[in-house]
Write a protein that holds these residues in place. Structure first.
Motif, short mmCIF file in Angstrom:
data_model
loop_
_atom_site.label_atom_id
_atom_site.label_comp_id
_atom_site.label_asym_id
_atom_site.label_seq_id
_atom_site.Cartn_x
_atom_site.Cartn_y
_atom_site.Cartn_z
N UNK A 182 3.41 5.82 -2.98
CA UNK A 182 4.63 6.50 -3.42
C UNK A 182 4.68 6.59 -4.95
N UNK A 183 4.29 5.52 -5.63
CA UNK A 183 4.29 5.55 -7.09
C UNK A 183 3.29 6.57 -7.62
N UNK A 184 2.09 6.62 -7.02
CA UNK A 184 1.10 7.60 -7.46
C UNK A 184 1.60 9.02 -7.22
N UNK A 185 2.23 9.25 -6.08
CA UNK A 185 2.78 10.55 -5.77
C UNK A 185 3.84 10.94 -6.79
N UNK A 186 4.69 10.00 -7.16
CA UNK A 186 5.73 10.26 -8.15
C UNK A 186 5.12 10.60 -9.51
N UNK A 212 0.83 -1.20 0.00
CA UNK A 212 0.00 0.00 0.00
C UNK A 212 0.87 1.26 0.00
N UNK A 213 1.87 1.30 0.86
CA UNK A 213 2.77 2.46 0.93
C UNK A 213 3.53 2.61 -0.38
N UNK A 215 5.58 14.10 -11.49
CA UNK A 215 6.08 14.16 -12.86
C UNK A 215 5.13 14.96 -13.75
N UNK A 216 3.83 14.72 -13.61
CA UNK A 216 2.85 15.47 -14.40
C UNK A 216 2.89 16.95 -14.05
N UNK A 217 3.05 17.25 -12.78
CA UNK A 217 3.11 18.64 -12.34
C UNK A 217 4.35 19.33 -12.92
#
Length: 88
Positions: A30-34, A25-26, A38-40
């Motif tokens: 972390x992958x979603x945050x990354x 889950x963690x 990247x999109x930002x």
């Protein structure tokens, strides 16, 4: 005694499974945050490129005061005209 060993084994197994679930889950968070970071960054770089590539138009008026203040429309144009409906 056998029951206590069995319960300890079940408890340890559930503990390891719980730790693995928390780890995955963690890791997925972390992958979603990354991905969002990247999109930002990509969006910020695109908007920065758009801002640097825009060309501002600048219009200068070189007419003298008489030409600036003169009327464009003649005195006989743009006056009120009575409207009469065509009865055909």
């Amino acid at each position: 005694m056998f029951i206590l060993k069995f319960l300890l084994f079940i408890f340890l197994g559930l503990f390891v499974v719980g730790i693995l679930i928390i780890f995955f889950f963690i890791n997925s968070v972390r992958r979603m945050k990354q991905q969002f970071n990247d999109l930002s960054r990509q969006h910020r770089s695109e908007t920065a490129n758009q801002e640097t590539n825009t060309v501002e138009e600048h219009v200068e008026d070189h007419r003298d005061c008489r030409q600036v203040n003169r009327r464009i429309i003649a005195d006989d144009e743009g006056e009120y005209v009575d409207f009469e409906e065509d009865k055909s």
